[in-house]
Design a protein around this motif. Structure first.
Motif, PDB file in Angstrom:
ATOM      1  N   GLN A   1       0.829  -1.206   0.000  1.00 39.42           N
ATOM      2  CA  GLN A   1       0.000   0.000   0.000  1.00 39.42           C
ATOM      3  C   GLN A   1       0.865   1.258   0.000  1.00 39.42           C
ATOM      4  OE1 GLN A   1      -2.686  -0.221   3.310  1.00 39.42           O
ATOM      5  NE2 GLN A   1      -3.989  -1.787   2.373  1.00 39.42           N
TER       6      GLN A   1
ATOM      7  N   HIS B   1       3.608   0.484 -11.241  1.00 40.48           N
ATOM      8  CA  HIS B   1       2.374  -0.120 -10.738  1.00 40.48           C
ATOM      9  C   HIS B   1       2.720  -1.142  -9.653  1.00 40.48           C
ATOM     10  CE1 HIS B   1      -1.546  -2.512 -11.833  1.00 40.48           C
ATOM     11  NE2 HIS B   1      -1.610  -1.942 -10.642  1.00 40.48           N
TER      12      HIS B   1
ATOM     13  N   ALA C   1       1.000  -3.786  -6.676  1.00 43.43           N
ATOM     14  CA  ALA C   1      -0.242  -4.402  -6.206  1.00 43.43           C
ATOM     15  C   ALA C   1       0.053  -5.599  -5.319  1.00 43.43           C
ATOM     16  CB  ALA C   1      -1.126  -4.828  -7.383  1.00 43.43           C
TER      17      ALA C   1
ATOM     18  N   LEU D   1      -3.096  -7.602 -14.249  1.00 40.77           N
ATOM     19  CA  LEU D   1      -2.580  -6.468 -13.479  1.00 40.77           C
ATOM     20  C   LEU D   1      -1.444  -5.779 -14.234  1.00 40.77           C
ATOM     21  CD1 LEU D   1      -2.520  -7.986  -9.874  1.00 40.77           C
ATOM     22  CD2 LEU D   1      -3.946  -6.080 -10.651  1.00 40.77           C
TER      23      LEU D   1
ATOM     24  N   GLN E   1      -2.847  -3.588 -16.981  1.00 41.17           N
ATOM     25  CA  GLN E   1      -3.833  -2.557 -16.660  1.00 41.17           C
ATOM     26  C   GLN E   1      -3.388  -1.173 -17.150  1.00 41.17           C
ATOM     27  OE1 GLN E   1      -4.560  -2.720 -12.417  1.00 41.17           O
ATOM     28  NE2 GLN E   1      -6.434  -3.899 -12.682  1.00 41.17           N
TER      29      GLN E   1
ATOM     30  N   ALA F   1      -6.623   3.195 -14.475  1.00 40.15           N
ATOM     31  CA  ALA F   1      -7.450   2.325 -13.632  1.00 40.15           C
ATOM     32  C   ALA F   1      -6.588   1.227 -13.006  1.00 40.15           C
ATOM     33  CB  ALA F   1      -8.589   1.717 -14.448  1.00 40.15           C
ATOM     34  N   TRP F   2      -5.533   1.627 -12.312  1.00 42.48           N
ATOM     35  CA  TRP F   2      -4.648   0.657 -11.665  1.00 42.48           C
ATOM     36  C   TRP F   2      -5.271   0.128 -10.374  1.00 42.48           C
ATOM     37  CZ3 TRP F   2       0.881   3.249 -12.036  1.00 42.48           C
ATOM     38  CH2 TRP F   2       1.455   2.874 -13.268  1.00 42.48           C
ATOM     39  N   SER F   3      -5.177  -1.184 -10.178  1.00 42.75           N
ATOM     40  CA  SER F   3      -5.559  -1.809  -8.910  1.00 42.75           C
ATOM     41  C   SER F   3      -4.328  -1.862  -8.015  1.00 42.75           C
ATOM     42  CB  SER F   3      -6.065  -3.233  -9.136  1.00 42.75           C
ATOM     43  OG  SER F   3      -7.167  -3.264  -9.998  1.00 42.75           O
ATOM     44  N   ASP F   4      -4.513  -1.594  -6.715  1.00 40.13           N
ATOM     45  CA  ASP F   4      -3.396  -1.790  -5.800  1.00 40.13           C
ATOM     46  C   ASP F   4      -3.588  -3.048  -4.955  1.00 40.13           C
ATOM     47  OD1 ASP F   4      -5.449  -0.794  -4.246  1.00 40.13           O
ATOM     48  OD2 ASP F   4      -4.118   0.326  -2.912  1.00 40.13           O
ATOM     49  N   GLU F   5      -4.809  -3.627  -5.021  1.00 36.10           N
ATOM     50  CA  GLU F   5      -5.074  -4.909  -4.381  1.00 36.10           C
ATOM     51  C   GLU F   5      -6.040  -5.716  -5.242  1.00 36.10           C
ATOM     52  OE1 GLU F   5      -6.322  -4.947  -0.331  1.00 36.10           O
ATOM     53  OE2 GLU F   5      -4.538  -3.894   0.407  1.00 36.10           O
ATOM     54  N   LEU F   6      -5.866  -7.035  -5.179  1.00 39.04           N
ATOM     55  CA  LEU F   6      -6.746  -7.936  -5.911  1.00 39.04           C
ATOM     56  C   LEU F   6      -6.990  -9.151  -5.035  1.00 39.04           C
ATOM     57  CD1 LEU F   6      -8.163  -8.752  -8.609  1.00 39.04           C
ATOM     58  CD2 LEU F   6      -6.016  -9.876  -9.250  1.00 39.04           C
TER      59      LEU F   6
END
Length: 231
Positions: free
Chosen positions: A159, A171, A173, A210, A213, A217-222
């Motif tokens: 995080q 990026h 994640a 990931l 991406q 619209a980047w995810s930092d958790e999945l």
């Protein structure tokens, strides 16, 4: 990011092997790092990967791994973790220290070295750093304090890195693998066709998602879990 180097720390059978195959298929120069590389011969031959024997919790070994990479670093994945179970009053402090070093401190070492290299890359998207987590990073289970401490720390690391590095084009994640991963070489991990366990290839494909991406619209958790998993 295709055509760049992809490093998998803590490589072995199952998820790591599936990741290595998919990354190699995409044209990445794959590097597999593990404490025991003797078991990686077949996978290395299949994917054209280079293997590096190392202890992920050793700062000098981690630095050497990344300093000696060839070509720009596009992907870095951290898989190692150490499980130590038992009542809190009975846990051996030194074994707990070692478990946290493998799960959390090693993740920091890889993240630091990967970020240093990726920041040198050109372009808007400079690379992807992924940490393989578990549900223990969201909730601590009874008699599993060392694993929970390591995974909570790893999640916090991801995080923090995401908030720092996303604006710089890297990026980051953390992936919560919430369930057992099927493994054909382990009888207790063999799926009976009901998909009650996570398929390594399906997990690896989610990692590729990931990596691909768009930065808007980047995810930092999945979170990944089988359809029958309770949560």
């Amino acid at each position: 990011m295709t055509g760049t180097t992809a490093v998998i720390v803590g490589a072995g059978a199952g998820l790591s092997a599936a990741l290595a195959r998919k990354l190699a298929e995409r044209g990445h120069d794959v590097v597999l790092a593990a404490r025991d590389t003797d078991k990686l011969g077949k996978l290395a031959s299949e994917t054209g990967a280079r293997t590096v024997a190392m202890d992920a919790s050793d700062p000098a070994a981690m630095r050497s791994l990344f300093v000696n990479l060839q070509g720009p670093l596009g992907v870095a994945i951290y898989n190692p973790s150490a499980r130590l179970r038992g009542p809190i009053i009975d846990l051996d402090p030194e074994r707990v220290r070692r478990a946290i070093e493998v799960t959390a401190y090693g993740a920091f070492l890889m993240g630091q070295q990967a970020a240093r290299l990726m920041l040198q890359n050109e372009g808007d998207k400079k690379g992807t750093i992924l940490f393989t987590g578990a549900s223990a990073g969201v909730k601590g289970f009874a008699q599993s304090a060392p694993f929970a401490m390591g995974k909570f720390a790893q999640r916090g690391l991801a995080q923090s890195m995401a908030r720092e590095l996303h604006p710089k084009g890297i990026h980051v994640a953390w992936i919560n693998i919430d369930g057992g991963i099927s493994n054909a070489v382990r009888a207790e991990r063999t799926d009976d066709g009901s998909d009650k366990m996570l398929d390594p290839g399906a997990i690896a494909q989610a990692y590729i998602g990931l990596i691909d991406q768009h930065r808007s619209a980047w995810s930092d958790e999945l979170v990944l879990r089988p359809w029958v998993e309770t949560f």
